[in-house]
Scaffold this motif. Structure first.
Motif, PDB file in Angstrom:
ATOM      1  N   SER A 729      -2.764  93.899  28.346  1.00 44.27           N
ATOM      2  CA  SER A 729      -3.334  92.770  27.894  1.00 44.27           C
ATOM      3  C   SER A 729      -3.909  93.177  26.371  1.00 44.27           C
ATOM      4  CB  SER A 729      -4.518  92.172  28.513  1.00 44.27           C
ATOM      5  OG  SER A 729      -5.078  91.241  27.837  1.00 44.27           O
ATOM      6  N   LYS A 730      -3.678  92.359  25.289  1.00 48.66           N
ATOM      7  CA  LYS A 730      -4.109  92.777  24.042  1.00 48.66           C
ATOM      8  C   LYS A 730      -5.270  92.117  23.880  1.00 48.66           C
ATOM      9  CE  LYS A 730      -0.102  94.683  23.463  1.00 48.66           C
ATOM     10  NZ  LYS A 730      -0.121  96.142  23.473  1.00 48.66           N
ATOM     11  N   ASP A 732      -9.039  91.969  23.030  1.00 46.40           N
ATOM     12  CA  ASP A 732     -10.240  92.479  22.364  1.00 46.40           C
ATOM     13  C   ASP A 732     -11.521  92.062  22.512  1.00 46.40           C
ATOM     14  OD1 ASP A 732     -10.058  90.682  20.217  1.00 46.40           O
ATOM     15  OD2 ASP A 732      -9.830  92.062  18.869  1.00 46.40           O
ATOM     16  N   GLY A 733     -11.871  90.788  23.077  1.00 41.32           N
ATOM     17  CA  GLY A 733     -12.817  90.060  23.321  1.00 41.32           C
ATOM     18  C   GLY A 733     -13.473  89.162  22.382  1.00 41.32           C
ATOM     19  N   SER A 734     -12.731  89.212  21.204  1.00 45.59           N
ATOM     20  CA  SER A 734     -13.048  88.516  19.947  1.00 45.59           C
ATOM     21  C   SER A 734     -13.321  87.049  20.343  1.00 45.59           C
ATOM     22  CB  SER A 734     -12.014  88.450  18.778  1.00 45.59           C
ATOM     23  OG  SER A 734     -10.843  88.100  19.143  1.00 45.59           O
ATOM     24  N   GLU A 735     -12.766  86.532  21.215  1.00 44.90           N
ATOM     25  CA  GLU A 735     -12.836  85.161  21.818  1.00 44.90           C
ATOM     26  C   GLU A 735     -13.731  84.851  22.924  1.00 44.90           C
ATOM     27  OE1 GLU A 735     -11.324  82.628  19.836  1.00 44.90           O
ATOM     28  OE2 GLU A 735     -10.623  84.215  18.396  1.00 44.90           O
ATOM     29  N   ARG A 736     -14.067  85.848  23.534  1.00 44.80           N
ATOM     30  CA  ARG A 736     -15.049  85.854  24.729  1.00 44.80           C
ATOM     31  C   ARG A 736     -16.705  85.794  24.308  1.00 44.80           C
ATOM     32  NH1 ARG A 736     -12.342  90.338  28.436  1.00 44.80           N
ATOM     33  NH2 ARG A 736     -10.715  89.171  29.463  1.00 44.80           N
ATOM     34  N   TRP A 774     -14.009  94.227  25.496  1.00 42.25           N
ATOM     35  CA  TRP A 774     -15.088  93.276  25.496  1.00 42.25           C
ATOM     36  C   TRP A 774     -15.972  93.646  23.997  1.00 42.25           C
ATOM     37  CZ3 TRP A 774     -16.055  89.355  28.525  1.00 42.25           C
ATOM     38  CH2 TRP A 774     -15.430  89.136  29.758  1.00 42.25           C
ATOM     39  N   ARG A 775     -15.618  94.753  23.273  1.00 44.70           N
ATOM     40  CA  ARG A 775     -16.359  95.212  22.129  1.00 44.70           C
ATOM     41  C   ARG A 775     -16.440  94.300  21.019  1.00 44.70           C
ATOM     42  NH1 ARG A 775     -11.892  99.715  19.887  1.00 44.70           N
ATOM     43  NH2 ARG A 775     -10.118  98.026  19.492  1.00 44.70           N
ATOM     44  N   HIS A 776     -15.522  93.173  20.928  1.00 49.91           N
ATOM     45  CA  HIS A 776     -15.805  92.252  20.005  1.00 49.91           C
ATOM     46  C   HIS A 776     -16.336  90.740  20.584  1.00 49.91           C
ATOM     47  CE1 HIS A 776     -13.937  94.664  17.020  1.00 49.91           C
ATOM     48  NE2 HIS A 776     -12.860  94.916  17.743  1.00 49.91           N
ATOM     49  N   ALA A 777     -16.702  90.978  21.610  1.00 46.51           N
ATOM     50  CA  ALA A 777     -17.341  89.615  22.405  1.00 46.51           C
ATOM     51  C   ALA A 777     -18.799  89.460  21.799  1.00 46.51           C
ATOM     52  CB  ALA A 777     -17.371  89.762  23.733  1.00 46.51           C
TER      53      ALA A 777
END
Length: 908
Positions: A729-730, A732-736, A774-777
């Motif tokens: 999966s690509k 990166d958590g930006s939308e989480r 999850w680093r960009h969540a």
């Protein structure tokens, strides 16, 4: 494993078809056994002399004995020449000790040095060394062909300046003519390898006799031939002819004295000035045949005895011959003769055809030996499927077992090598490749010795880690002395091969030296990991995830892999049963399936299984005994206890439907677990009406047990809805969004946001936020306040909490959630219940809490909630679980956490 010997025997038989990897002898197979190459009689019929000494001596004499003895002594002088011989033989002797140790460590099935090393050290090391051996043999084949053509032109080449009868010298000189002759010789070698390689194997002893007679004629000629003078002519720059007056003096002290010191000058074949490095590179090619005897392992009656004895005797014999020959030519030939005529031994022989025949036999024998050996290495590499499709055709054999495609590969590469045009130009690269291969062999033996594996018990004891280390250092030093550029390039190539094979991760039953070394080091460091020195600022989660059926738990397994933050991660499973009533332990047979599942999911987890009459007892066992030393689980994770129908992850993920575990080329070892086996092992997911293996009381008891054992507890619900955790999966958590509710929602009176459990909740959310996916969540923390209360202390509490987050370096937005409308449904009891007893909560209050969570956290990817302690009495377990189910109903992926470990630290 009871059947572990089977694949090794199979590979051994395949290897027997080409048991001579370096000197490759092809066995006759009257029955044409489909490429097995197994003779009808006992294949192990060679003794020490014919099986080890003959091929080793022939390989070590090659072309240097007749064509480059004068080159070495003339340029380096007798003293430096003897030093070169001693240094070269020290290096190869150290390597001989290592190869003898490896070859005597257990039964040898054939396949040569590559087979033994790869089976001792595993596919990564074995494959990279094997390919380096192959390249060394290919370049050596080209070098021997160039030497043979040089000898042919020296006898039959047309030279108008010579005084020999015109009828003998009929072959024209020139670069392209040389390439034509080299191609013709290589074509002859190719035809022999394709049609009649067995002819070479049957005549090896006869070739050795011819070479020995030629050698004896040289020693006899030094006494029988009277002194004589020669005029030697070479073409110089601008087509001018250079003439040199040279002399054969017979035994003379003056000649010996004049040849003692070095006299490096122009090499007439390459038109470059020689040096110690370039001369040593040429001389060392005489030492590159030490593996020939070891490569006959499959055809020796007693390989563990013959390989050490035969190789050592052959090395000592060739060393003695070279020393005597160096002294002989230094005492009888002046320096001009040695430097200006590589074939001077023919000029001073009692009957020149003796030397001519010896040169032709030795050079042609060495060239065919190298081509056969290289093709057998390539064939063995192809059979082991280490390099994938590029080498796959090399596994094809004829009906008699001859790997003809591998021979074509070798012939094509050798044809490219001869374009160098001169033997001396190729010698440096050949020497560097062989030195690196020998260093790798020494490194292999050193690794086996340092790993201290009990099964490394070679019967050959004349080695130690000191000899291995000295062999590595001497090989590497001489590599860089000879040619730093070639040496650096070859080391980079070896490292790239290691990385490539490590990336491909080929599985095998050979054993991995890396695993033995890792075990040795891990044991050492685990003993150093003292739990008494633990500090809270270095705390990390160490997870034990209890899995009933991975078909319905794969998303949770993937999620916890993100949550572990470099800590210990163990998948635990309890098999119900009693060992007293079973014939054998059923758990032992399941490990390979679980490990294959871990490989398939791409998670960094261990597996620990146990057999127990109940899940609760089994979980207690795992909590107590899982891990070792300072690496033991501190957090227990359980799936949620509810009546939801699980989904089958195996049916959703295409990787579990369309591919196989360890899928590779046909015959690749996959530890006995393919996709159908994996699918069949794990039972179908539970239906609604299916019987539950776990009662509510037992489930609540597991939570209580973990807390009593000072373990943190996490309950995971609805994680089958979580997407994007797969390894491909690509996301990166930006939308989480990660939502944290640090307050105990079931006890509104408890307003402490800084108790151990709340801080543990924050820490786990922060750990998740630091992981790769999850680093960009965005992380949100919800503070529940009663705004209509007369007590406005919540404003102060908010500021205090913000200050706490700053001290803990937690980046999160704080959301104030008024929950007056929720609290009004909470009817406080007349008196506080005893510790461990749950409060009686109304359905209206639980529903209101659930509505509040849904309203504010419906869009979150995952929610972290405070998990209250379970009821102390078994009778209240149902009520406790019903409250948790009501609060989290239809929320989506939710983690309820009860922390008992202090995890925060504000100081540096």
């Amino acid at each position: 494993m009871s059947n572990e010997h089977t694949p090794l025997i199979t590979s051994g038989v395949c290897g027997l078809a080409a048991s001579a990897v370096a000197c490759g002898m092809e066995s006759d197979s009257p029955d044409g056994g489909g490429g097995s190459g197994t003779p009808s009689k006992d294949p192990r019929r060679l003794n020490t002399f014919f099986g080890v000494m003959v091929p080793t001596i022939l390989s070590m004499f090659s072309i240097v004995l007749f064509l480059r003895t004068g080159f070495v002594v003339g340029h380096a002088g007798l003293l430096q020449g003897l030093l070169m011989v001693i240094v070269a033989y020290i290096i190869i002797s150290l390597t001989v000790l290592s190869i003898c140790a490896i070859s005597t460590n257990g039964a040898i099935q054939g396949g040569g040095a590559y087979y033994m090393i790869s089976r001792s050290l595993g596919p990564e090391f074995g494959g990279s060394i094997g390919l380096m051996f192959f390249l060394a043999k290919v370049f050596a084949c080209g070098e021997y062909v160039l030497g043979l053509v040089e000898a042919i032109l020296d006898v039959f080449g047309f030279d108008p300046e010579t005084s020999v009868a015109e009828g003998v010298r009929v072959l024209p000189h020139g670069y392209w003519y040389t390439m034509l002759y080299c191609s013709a010789v290589l074509l002859l070698c190719l035809l022999v390898c394709l049609v009649g390689a067995h002819i070479y194997s049957r005549t090896a002893f006869v070739i050795l006799l011819v070479v020995t007679v030629s050698l004896l004629s040289i020693f006899i000629s030094s006494v029988a031939v009277k002194p004589r003078d020669f005029v030697i002519a070479h073409k110089g720059a601008g087509n001018q002819t250079l003439r040199y007056n040279a002399s054969y003096t017979g035994f003379s002290v003056a000649t010996l004295r004049s040849n003692l010191g070095a006299g490096y000058s122009l090499d007439y074949s390459t038109n470059s000035v020689t040096s110690f490095a370039t001369v040593f590179a040429v001389m060392f090619t005489s030492c590159t045949g030490i593996m020939a005897g070891a490569n006959m392992s499959g055809e020796l009656k007693s390989p563990s005895v013959s390989i050490p004895k035969g190789t050592i005797v052959a090395v000592f014999y060739t060393f003695t011959v070279y020393i005597l020959l160096f002294i002989l030519v230094s005492a009888t030939c002046d320096r001009t003769l040695l430097i200006q005529d590589y074939g001077f031994l023919q000029r001073i022989n009692i009957w020149p055809p003796f030397v001519t025949v010896g040169i032709f036999c030795a050079a042609l024998s060495a060239a065919m030996c190298a081509m056969i050996g290289a093709s057998r290495i390539l064939h063995a590499l192809a059979l082991d499927h280490l390099f994938g499709l590029p080498l796959a055709p090399a596994a094809i054999t004829s009906s008699s077992g001859n790997p003809w495609v591998a021979v074509l590969y070798t012939w094509g590469l050798a044809q490219c090598v001869v374009f160098a045009g001169q033997l001396n130009a190729v010698a440096s690269l050949v020497t560097v490749f062989y030195l690196l291969a020998y260093a790798a062999v020494d490194l292999a033996c050193l690794a086996l010795e340092w790993a201290s594996a009990p099964n490394f018990r070679p019967t050959f004891q004349l080695f130690s880690w000191h000899t291995c280390l000295l062999g590595i250092v001497s090989c590497l030093v001489m590599m860089f002395v000879i040619n730093p550029v070639y040496s650096s390039g070859s080391i980079v190539l070896l490292l790239l091969l290691l990385l490539f094979l490590h990336y491909r991760s080929p599985t095998s039953s050979w054993g991995y030296i890396s695993q033995a070394l890792i075990f040795h080091q891990v044991r050492k460091y685990l003993l150093m990991l003292d739990v008494r020195k633990d500090h809270v600022k270095f705390w990390r989660p160490q997870m034990l995830l209890m899995v009933a059926n991975p078909r319905s738990s794969c998303q949770l397994i993937l999620f916890v892999n993100q949550l572990k933050k470099g800590g210990l991660y163990v998948l635990g499973h309890v098999q119900l049963g009693d060992l007293d009533s079973l014939p054998s332990d059923p758990v032992q047979q399941q490990y390979n399936f679980w490990l294959s599942l871990v490989d398939k999911l791409g998670v960094k987890a261990f597996v620990d299984l146990t057999l127990s009459p109940s899940v609760r007892q089994g979980t207690q066992h795992l909590l107590r005994i899982t891990g070792l030393g300072g690496m033991k689980p501190n957090t227990l994770i359980l799936g949620f206890y509810d009546s939801c129908t699980p989904e089958d992850f195996f049916l959703q993920d295409s990787a579990f439907r369309d591919s196989a575990i360890g899928k590779g080329s046909e015959g690749e070892y996959n530890f006995g677990v393919d996709l159908p086996s994996l699918q069949a092992h794990f039972p179908p997911v539970r239906h609604v009406e299916s019987q539950r293996w776990l009662s509510p009381e037992e489930y609540a008891g597991i939570i209580s047990d973990a807390i009593k054992m000072n373990k943190n507890v996490c309950l995971a619900r609805y994680f089958f809805q979580l997407e994007g955790e797969e390894k491909d999966s690509k996301v990166d958590g930006s939308e989480r969004t990660i939502d944290v509710w640090p307050l105990n929602l079931l006890r509104p009176a408890s307003r402490d946001y800084e108790d151990v459990c709340s801080l543990f909740l924050l820490q786990m959310a922060c750990v998740l936020n630091m992981s790769y996916k999850w680093r960009h969540a965005k992380m949100r923390i919800f503070l529940n306040v009663e705004t209509e209360s007369s007590d406005q202390g919540w404003v102060v509490n908010e500021e205090t909490f913000r200050e706490l987050l700053r001290k803990l370096r937690i980046r999160a937005s704080i959301k104030i959630v008024p929950w007056d409308s929720v609290v009004q449904h909470h009817v406080p009891p007349d008196e506080e219940p005893p510790a461990g007893e749950p409060q009686a909560l109304s359905e209206e209050f639980l529903s209101a809490v659930n509505c509040m969570l849904t309203e504010h956290s419906s869009q979150a990817a995952v929610r972290f909630l405070y998990l209250p302690r379970p009821a102390a009495r078994r009778s209240q377990a149902q009520q406790y679980l019903a409250q948790l189910e009501a609060v989290t109903n239809s929320l989506g992926p939710t983690l309820l956490i009860h922390g008992v470990t202090p995890v925060t630290y504000t100081d540096l």
